[in-house]
Design a protein around this motif. Structure first.
Motif, PDB file in Angstrom:
ATOM      1  N   ARG A 125      57.509  48.117  40.403  1.00  0.00           N
ATOM      2  CA  ARG A 125      58.719  47.895  39.464  1.00  0.00           C
ATOM      3  C   ARG A 125      58.942  46.290  39.441  1.00  0.00           C
ATOM      4  N   CYS A 126      59.813  45.849  38.464  1.00  0.00           N
ATOM      5  CA  CYS A 126      59.768  44.467  38.463  1.00  0.00           C
ATOM      6  C   CYS A 126      60.706  43.786  39.317  1.00  0.00           C
ATOM      7  N   THR A 127      61.957  44.401  39.618  1.00  0.00           N
ATOM      8  CA  THR A 127      62.699  43.724  40.859  1.00  0.00           C
ATOM      9  C   THR A 127      61.931  43.709  42.229  1.00  0.00           C
TER      10      THR A 127
ATOM     11  N   CYS B 210      58.674  43.553  42.563  1.00  0.00           N
ATOM     12  CA  CYS B 210      57.718  42.393  42.393  1.00  0.00           C
ATOM     13  C   CYS B 210      58.131  40.977  42.781  1.00  0.00           C
TER      14      CYS B 210
ATOM     15  N   TRP C 152      56.418  39.215  37.402  1.00  0.00           N
ATOM     16  CA  TRP C 152      56.093  40.269  36.768  1.00  0.00           C
ATOM     17  C   TRP C 152      55.768  39.704  35.419  1.00  0.00           C
TER      18      TRP C 152
ATOM     19  N   ASN D 182      55.590  41.386  31.867  1.00  0.00           N
ATOM     20  CA  ASN D 182      56.027  42.185  30.866  1.00  0.00           C
ATOM     21  C   ASN D 182      54.984  42.799  29.683  1.00  0.00           C
TER      22      ASN D 182
ATOM     23  N   CYS E  16      52.741  43.735  38.022  1.00  0.00           N
ATOM     24  CA  CYS E  16      53.082  42.805  39.116  1.00  0.00           C
ATOM     25  C   CYS E  16      51.568  42.086  39.180  1.00  0.00           C
TER      26      CYS E  16
ATOM     27  N   LYS F 136      64.815  38.341  38.508  1.00  0.00           N
ATOM     28  CA  LYS F 136      65.341  39.738  38.275  1.00  0.00           C
ATOM     29  C   LYS F 136      66.261  39.904  37.156  1.00  0.00           C
TER      30      LYS F 136
ATOM     31  N   CYS G 249      64.149  41.084  34.488  1.00  0.00           N
ATOM     32  CA  CYS G 249      63.644  42.270  34.242  1.00  0.00           C
ATOM     33  C   CYS G 249      63.987  42.998  32.937  1.00  0.00           C
TER      34      CYS G 249
ATOM     35  N   SER H 184      56.018  51.689  34.470  1.00  0.00           N
ATOM     36  CA  SER H 184      57.019  51.155  35.445  1.00  0.00           C
ATOM     37  C   SER H 184      58.330  51.778  34.702  1.00  0.00           C
TER      38      SER H 184
ATOM     39  N   GLU I 197      64.909  48.922  34.942  1.00  0.00           N
ATOM     40  CA  GLU I 197      65.653  48.908  36.360  1.00  0.00           C
ATOM     41  C   GLU I 197      67.059  49.361  35.959  1.00  0.00           C
TER      42      GLU I 197
END
Length: 612
Positions: free
Chosen positions: A79-81, A83, A93, A95, A100, A115, A118, A207, A210
């Motif tokens: 997940r982006c957050t 990472c 991160w 996209n 990651c 974040k 994200c 992924s 969020e």
């Protein structure tokens, strides 16, 4: 640093936050004041403590230095957050690649190192309503969404709990559409199902978008939301796509070609109570179906062809929730009966939007009559429990008041105590307590039911006689369990009709029954004592300092309203030993059938006449 010695051995080891050794005996290569340790494979993202030790010829293990070291593998963060927040700035991160990666890696586009940037959903809770079993498109809003442009192979899917995933479609960079179908998961009218949106690159790396708000869709079922046509038409149309189906006689999803706009005539299932005085003023509750989509739909309510005035207190009508319903659809009707010139019976009917119910529920207007009172005498001090006999005394809501002459008869109640919905024929009586302070005998009774006079100054006969006079009461003895029989003597004791002993100690009230045997003699059973008094006495028995073997308590004996205080000394209950025979069976000789019973504290209270 000490000078190098060939016999010294330098080693590294890894220790976690709980001082658990993760890896040890890692060879440390020395180069003057620098030491090199080859790190082992660590399978998780974790921060450990690395220690440098030297082992001497005397087998001492000396700690030279320590530091913290972070073992990380960016690709493990999905997940982006995660990472960005959990890698201590070692990862970014990407996209473009939906992954990651280390800060040194290259990212063609969409590099995220905060974040706030994200891909994420915005708050749309309480907005989306989905009918169970119906395919529905739901639009969510978001930020930093990746569009499926040329050359980019992004795929979006939506999932809810354990249900199968469904394909989603990006509308633009700020919104996404999910097509969902949800079966009915429970018997609830409404249930919230959390939805998650996943995106992937080339259907390989995936992924989740969020979603700090935990967005959800509200699943509903028209049939469970609306129990009849009136409620179906009253449903909030901005939330629910429902319509009444005459073919199935149910509230259904509008896609099923249901479009009824006019409801059938109301149906009455029950009326409580089913009777009342001819003077009216009886509040009745009418239960049924299709009682109107709004209170304004109700034209008139008639009880035995007499108008019944609907209450203006909406809270009493159990009106449905305003959020789910656009109008005030009542679940019941409450109205107050009008007066009738004579006793009569008839059906209860409602007119809603010109449609009149066809009810077979009967309501009866009746006239209460008093035929007798019992007893016909009592002490001047009052307190006599009077029973009023008659006909039709239990009608209406049984909110009864009794007046003897012009004074209220205290604590009136109906007997027997039956539910208002009970329609079986029952002869009710009214029981109340005669007050004191009368200057003459009672010659008339007035009764109100539901705040309306139904019996006005009916002739009766109740004579006041002399009050009971009790001889001085000496202190009595009793066991804690109560039941000890005591005798009370006096004069005119039988002028009262009810005698009892009350023990009121703190929050505990215990009552012992009495039997009035004659003008001069009454026997009573002492009430049991509160348990905490017995506990106090038991504690004193178990201490080295011995206190009294009993507890004194003040009790009150009542003869109607005449009462006297007296003292009872409560002793611990006696104990009886097992019989001495084999298996607790005693064998008797033919000429000697005496049985000896032994125990403790047998004669503290009891006399020969108390033993049975």
């Amino acid at each position: 640093m000490p000078k190098p010695r060939t016999e010294d051995v330098f080693k590294c080891r890894l220790v976690d936050a709980n001082d658990v050794i993760i890896a040890s005996d890692i060879h440390a290569e020395r180069n003057d004041s620098e030491f090199t340790c080859a790190m082992p494979f660590i399978s998780e993202h974790v921060e450990l403590k690395i220690e440098l030790h030297v082992q001497t010829t005397s087998n001492e293990n000396i700690l030279l230095s320590e530091a913290t070291i972070l073992f990380f593998e960016c690709v493990k963060f999905k997940r982006c957050t995660d990472c960005i927040n959990r890698s201590d700035s070692h990862c970014n991160w990407c996209n473009n690649a939906v992954m990651c990666q280390t800060r040194q890696s290259t990212c063609k586009s969409g590099l995220v190192n905060s974040k706030e940037f994200c891909p994420q959903l915005t708050d749309s809770r309480g907005v989306h309503y989905v009918h169970a079993g119906i395919l529905t498109s739901v639009l969510f809003h978001g930020r930093h969404l990746q569009p499926p442009g040329s050359g980019n192979k992004y795929y979006y899917t939506c999932t809810m709990s354990d249900l199968a995933s469904s394909k989603a479609m990006i509308v633009n960079n700020s919104s996404i559409t999910c097509s969902v179908i949800v079966p009915q998961l429970s018997d609830k009218q409404l249930q919230n199902e959390t939805i998650k949106v996943y995106y992937s690159f080339n259907q390989t790396r995936t992924s989740v978008l969020e979603d700090e708000y935990e967005n959800y869709v509200t699943v509903y079922n028209c049939t469970m939301l609306a129990r009849d046509c009136s409620h179906c038409l009253a449903l909030n149309k901005s939330r629910f796509d429902c319509a009444w189906c005459t073919e199935t006689n149910r509230c259904e999803h509008r896609d099923l070609t249901c479009s009824t706009t006019t409801c059938p005539a109301p149906t009455i299932t029950d009326v409580v109570p089913r009777d009342g005085p001819v003077t009216g003023n009886t509040t009745i509750t009418i239960n049924g179906y299709d009682l109107g989509s709004d209170l304004s739909d109700i034209n008139i309510v008639k009880v035995a062809e007499i108008p019944c005035i609907i209450t203006d207190d909406i809270s009493q009508l159990n009106v449905t929730d305003y959020g789910n319903f656009e109008t005030r659809a009542p679940n019941r009707i409450i109205c107050m009966t009008g007066s009738s010139l004579n006793e009569t019976s008839g059906t209860v009917n409602i007119s809603v939007n010109g449609h009149v119910s066809n009810s077979d529920v009967i309501f009866s207007y009746q006239v209460p009559i008093v035929t007798d009172i019992v007893p016909h005498y009592g002490p001047e001090a009052g307190g006599t429990r009077m029973t009023i006999y008659g006909e039709n005394l239990g009608i209406g809501n049984r909110n009864v008041r009794v007046y003897l002459e012009n004074k209220p008869c205290l604590r009136p109640e109906m007997s027997p105590k039956l539910p208002l919905g009970n329609v079986s024929p029952t002869n009710f009586t009214i029981i109340c307590t005669v007050d004191n302070g009368y200057t003459s005998n009672i010659t008339m009774v007035t009764i109100t039911i539901d705040d309306v006079i139904v019996v006005a100054k009916e002739p009766v006969s109740f004579t006041f006689v002399g009050d009971p006079k009790l001889n001085p009461l000496s202190p009595k003895k009793a066991f804690f369990s109560g039941g000890t029989k005591i005798t009370i003597e006096g004069k005119q004791l039988d002028n009262a009709h009810n005698a009892r002993i009350e023990l009121n100690y703190g929050q505990d009230l215990e009552i012992g029954d009495c039997t009035i045997l004659s003008e001069r003699l009454t026997t009573c059973k002492v009430p049991r004592a509160p348990e905490f008094l017995q506990d106090q006495l038991l504690k004193s028995e178990n201490t080295t300092v011995k206190f009294s073997k009993f507890v004194r308590v003040v009790c009150v004996v009542y003869f109607d309203n005449v009462h006297e205080n007296f003292e009872i000394s409560y002793y611990l209950d006696p104990t009886i030993n097992d019989l001495t025979g084999s298996g607790r069976v005693v064998e008797f000789e033919a000429d000697d059938r005496r049985l000896e019973i032994s125990g403790k504290m047998l004669n503290n209270v009891a006399t020969l006449f108390d033993i049975q």
